[in-house]
Design a protein around this motif. Structure first.
Motif, PDB file in Angstrom:
ATOM      1  N   LEU A  96      18.784 -16.096 -12.187  1.00  0.00           N
ATOM      2  CA  LEU A  96      19.948 -15.855 -11.338  1.00  0.00           C
ATOM      3  C   LEU A  96      21.132 -15.359 -12.172  1.00  0.00           C
ATOM      4  CD1 LEU A  96      18.428 -17.170  -8.945  1.00  0.00           C
ATOM      5  CD2 LEU A  96      20.603 -18.196  -8.294  1.00  0.00           C
ATOM      6  N   GLY A  97      20.859 -14.454 -13.078  1.00  0.00           N
ATOM      7  CA  GLY A  97      21.929 -13.860 -13.884  1.00  0.00           C
ATOM      8  C   GLY A  97      22.416 -14.797 -14.962  1.00  0.00           C
ATOM      9  N   THR A  98      23.667 -15.245 -14.837  1.00  0.00           N
ATOM     10  CA  THR A  98      24.249 -16.110 -15.868  1.00  0.00           C
ATOM     11  C   THR A  98      24.099 -17.588 -15.532  1.00  0.00           C
ATOM     12  OG1 THR A  98      26.406 -15.995 -14.763  1.00  0.00           O
ATOM     13  CG2 THR A  98      25.977 -14.372 -16.497  1.00  0.00           C
ATOM     14  N   GLN A  99      23.436 -17.881 -14.423  1.00  0.00           N
ATOM     15  CA  GLN A  99      23.355 -19.251 -13.918  1.00  0.00           C
ATOM     16  C   GLN A  99      21.984 -19.868 -14.215  1.00  0.00           C
ATOM     17  OE1 GLN A  99      23.925 -21.460  -9.545  1.00  0.00           O
ATOM     18  NE2 GLN A  99      24.079 -19.254  -9.746  1.00  0.00           N
ATOM     19  N   PHE A 100      21.981 -20.953 -14.980  1.00  0.00           N
ATOM     20  CA  PHE A 100      20.755 -21.692 -15.284  1.00  0.00           C
ATOM     21  C   PHE A 100      20.392 -22.554 -14.083  1.00  0.00           C
ATOM     22  CE2 PHE A 100      18.854 -25.566 -17.467  1.00  0.00           C
ATOM     23  CZ  PHE A 100      17.636 -24.973 -17.729  1.00  0.00           C
TER      24      PHE A 100
ATOM     25  N   TYR B  71       8.922 -11.761 -12.473  1.00  0.00           N
ATOM     26  CA  TYR B  71       9.972 -12.386 -13.281  1.00  0.00           C
ATOM     27  C   TYR B  71      10.445 -11.450 -14.391  1.00  0.00           C
ATOM     28  CZ  TYR B  71       8.100 -16.404 -10.795  1.00  0.00           C
ATOM     29  OH  TYR B  71       7.669 -17.256  -9.800  1.00  0.00           O
ATOM     30  N   GLU B  72       9.544 -10.672 -14.938  1.00  0.00           N
ATOM     31  CA  GLU B  72       9.912  -9.673 -15.952  1.00  0.00           C
ATOM     32  C   GLU B  72      10.919  -8.686 -15.383  1.00  0.00           C
ATOM     33  OE1 GLU B  72       9.490  -7.483 -19.693  1.00  0.00           O
ATOM     34  OE2 GLU B  72       8.980  -9.528 -19.093  1.00  0.00           O
ATOM     35  N   LYS B  73      10.644  -8.191 -14.172  1.00  0.00           N
ATOM     36  CA  LYS B  73      11.526  -7.206 -13.534  1.00  0.00           C
ATOM     37  C   LYS B  73      12.884  -7.815 -13.196  1.00  0.00           C
ATOM     38  CE  LYS B  73      11.628  -3.672  -9.900  1.00  0.00           C
ATOM     39  NZ  LYS B  73      13.019  -3.898  -9.492  1.00  0.00           N
ATOM     40  N   VAL B  74      12.876  -9.036 -12.694  1.00  0.00           N
ATOM     41  CA  VAL B  74      14.137  -9.706 -12.342  1.00  0.00           C
ATOM     42  C   VAL B  74      15.023  -9.846 -13.577  1.00  0.00           C
ATOM     43  CG1 VAL B  74      15.151 -11.906 -11.621  1.00  0.00           C
ATOM     44  CG2 VAL B  74      13.227 -10.957 -10.346  1.00  0.00           C
ATOM     45  N   LEU B  75      14.445 -10.324 -14.666  1.00  0.00           N
ATOM     46  CA  LEU B  75      15.225 -10.502 -15.895  1.00  0.00           C
ATOM     47  C   LEU B  75      15.710  -9.167 -16.445  1.00  0.00           C
ATOM     48  CD1 LEU B  75      12.955 -13.213 -17.544  1.00  0.00           C
ATOM     49  CD2 LEU B  75      15.336 -13.553 -16.845  1.00  0.00           C
TER      50      LEU B  75
END
Length: 227
Positions: free
Chosen positions: A153-157, A140-144
C-alpha cells in the motif's frame, strides 16, 4: 473479565504452524508479546469444549482483550485493526483483503504438502511453483513496481505485507529460487526482514514454528481423536 484474559494474548493451538502461524506472525510484527498453550492431549481439547471456549468447536482460539476469538480470519482482522495494520478506510481494507486472500490461497497449497505421499508431493510441488510464479507473485511484483514504494500500500506497512513475507518464506522452503524472476519481491523481502519486529521473529528461539512434520500430524490426530 477473566483475569487470565487481561494480560498478554494467549494462543491455543498445537506446537506447530497450521492456521495459527499467521496469527503469530501478525502479533510479532505488531510488537505484541503473547503466550501459547500447546494442545497435546484429547483431554485438553475436551476441556476447552466443555468450558464453552470454542464457539465452533475448533482451534485456533485466542484469548485477547476479554474475548475468546475463533476463526483465523476474524482473529487476524481484529489484530490488524487494533494495531493500525488494516488501512485507513474501507477502500484500503478491501485492497488489503484482496492481497491477503491471494497469499492465503497460496499458503493453503503449501500447508498440505507434508501430509502427502512422495508421488503426491511431486505433483504438489509443481502446483506450488506454478501458482506462485504464474498467478500470485506476478501480482505482488507488479503492485510493488507500479507504486515504486516499499510496501503493497505504498508507504504504509500493513497486514498484507506481513502475510506476503510469510508466504514468500514458506514458498522458498519448497523452492529456494522461487523469487529469481521477481526483483521487486526480492527487494521487498530484504526490506521487510530488516523491520525490527520481523527481524526479531526470524531469529532462532522466537515463537515462529518450523515446517510441519509427522509428529505434528500425530498430535493433531490424537487431540481430534482421528483414526
Amino acid at each position: 473479565m477473566n483475569p487470565t484474559m487481561a494480560g498478554k494474548p494467549r494462543l491455543y493451538y498445537f506446537n506447530g504452524r497450521g492456521r495459527m502461524e499467521s496469527i503469530r506472525w501478525l502479533l510479532a510484527a505488531a510488537g505484541v508479546e503473547f503466550e501459547e498453550v500447546f494442545l497435546e492431549t484429547r483431554q485438553q481439547y475436551e476441556k476447552l469444549l466443555n468450558d464453552g471456549f470454542l464457539l465452533f468447536q475448533q482451534v485456533p482460539m485466542v484469548e485477547i482483550d476479554g474475548m475468546r476469538l475463533v476463526e483465523t480470519r476474524a482473529i487476524l482482522s481484529y489484530i490488524a485493526a487494533k494495531h493500525n495494520l488494516y488501512g485507513r478506510d474501507i477502500k484500503e481494507r478491501a485492497i488489503i483483503d484482496m492481497y491477503v486472500e491471494g497469499t492465503i490461497d497460496l499458503m493453503a497449497i503449501i500447508r498440505v504438502h507434508f501430509k502427502l505421499s512422495p508421488k503426491e508431493k511431486e505433483e504438489n510441488l509443481k502446483l506450488i511453483i506454478e501458482r506462485a510464479t504464474k498467478r500470485y507473485f506476478p501480482v505482488y511484483e507488479k503492485v510493488l513496481k507500479d507504486h515504486g514504494q516499499h510496501f503493497l500500500l505504498g508507504t504504509q506497512f500493513t497486514w498484507a505485507d506481513v502475510q506476503l513475507i510469510e508466504a514468500i518464506l514458506m514458498t522458498e522452503e519448497k523452492e529456494p529460487d522461487i523469487l529469481s524472476e521477481f526483483p521487486s519481491l526480492q527487494a521487498f523481502k530484504a526490506r521487510i526482514c530488516e523491520i525490527p519486529t520481523i527481524k526479531k521473529f526470524l531469529q532462532p528461539g522466537s515463537q515462529r514454528k518450523p515446517p510441519p512434520d509427522e509428529k505434528l500430524l500425530q498430535t493433531a490426530n490424537r487431540v481430534f481423536n482421528r483414526k
